[in-house]
Design an enzyme around this catalytic site. Sequence first.
Site, short mmCIF file in Angstrom:
data_model
loop_
_atom_site.label_atom_id
_atom_site.label_comp_id
_atom_site.label_asym_id
_atom_site.label_seq_id
_atom_site.Cartn_x
_atom_site.Cartn_y
_atom_site.Cartn_z
CG ASP A 1 -20.48 17.80 -19.08
OD1 ASP A 1 -21.21 18.10 -18.11
OD2 ASP A 1 -20.12 18.63 -19.93
CG HIS A 2 -18.28 19.58 -15.49
ND1 HIS A 2 -17.31 20.54 -15.63
CD2 HIS A 2 -19.13 19.74 -16.55
CE1 HIS A 2 -17.55 21.26 -16.72
NE2 HIS A 2 -18.65 20.79 -17.28
CG HIS B 1 -17.54 22.51 -22.30
ND1 HIS B 1 -17.90 21.26 -22.77
CD2 HIS B 1 -18.16 22.66 -21.11
CE1 HIS B 1 -18.72 20.68 -21.89
NE2 HIS B 1 -18.89 21.51 -20.87
CG HIS C 1 -21.24 22.55 -12.85
ND1 HIS C 1 -19.99 22.68 -13.40
CD2 HIS C 1 -22.06 22.23 -13.90
CE1 HIS C 1 -20.05 22.44 -14.70
NE2 HIS C 1 -21.29 22.15 -15.02
CG ASP D 1 -19.71 23.90 -17.98
OD1 ASP D 1 -18.50 23.84 -18.29
OD2 ASP D 1 -20.50 22.94 -18.13
CG HIS E 1 -23.85 26.07 -16.28
ND1 HIS E 1 -24.30 25.91 -17.57
CD2 HIS E 1 -23.28 24.88 -15.95
CE1 HIS E 1 -24.03 24.68 -17.99
NE2 HIS E 1 -23.42 24.03 -17.02
CG HIS F 1 -24.29 19.99 -15.56
ND1 HIS F 1 -24.21 21.20 -16.20
CD2 HIS F 1 -25.57 19.93 -15.05
CE1 HIS F 1 -25.37 21.83 -16.12
NE2 HIS F 1 -26.20 21.09 -15.41
#
Length: 255
Positions: free
Chosen positions: A60-61, A171, A56, A133, A114, A58
Amino acid sequence: MTAQTYLFPCLADNYGVLLHDPATGNTAAIDAPEAEAVESALQAKGWQLTDILVTHHHADHTGGIAPLKARHRCRVVAPHMEAKRIPLVDETVREKDTVKVGSLAGEVYETPGHTAGHISFFFPLEKLAFVGDTLFSIGCGRVIEGTAKMMWESLLKLRDLPDDTRIFCGHEYTQANIRFAKTIEPANARLAAREKEVDKLRAAGEPTIPSKLAEEKAANPFLRADTAEVAKAVALLGKPAWEVFAAVRERKNRF
Ligand SMILES: [Zn+2]
């Protein structure tokens, strides 16, 4: 030889994971939280990066995609609905598409909730699932772009995978998730057993990931919204499972 995986911490509490096909030498990074951590992992294993499979959009990915692609010229595979929000995408995929990493073949599952276009990758021969996530060990992702009903349906898709599937999520949230899960199902013996195991792993500085799907089905309250125990905990016995799920998710948001 069978597929190899290598899990490593990134950023504050993210995980990166490499999937390696010994037959061809191809190696995929599942998401790219940060380039340096992926590089160190590649060096530690002596593997060459050929693909990045993105779950996805985001940051942090996806933050490591641009530098990794510049260096390795690897292929970037991303969910079709989020391609515009992910850098340097080469291929977009949707439900039931197959993604090859060398000779390894993964199936794409659309698991929105998400984010609106979130996807998961399942490698049936290896029984490996990379769920980003959507599903966490004893938890699930926040419902940010989708609806609770959408997220519940995504979780049901993952719950239908074989029991011995190893679940890689994005995570390390397991201990906090267990603290919350105990408020929903205080008498769940499988949850108590998972807590013991997780506390031991974390005390030794070890990851709690991957987990086995069977364990999640027994102890993760978000996969158990259609059980009487979880429905009772949120006073919604007899209501549709997605409403129970929504209530549990809402409680976790405030926990
Ligand atoms: Zn996310």
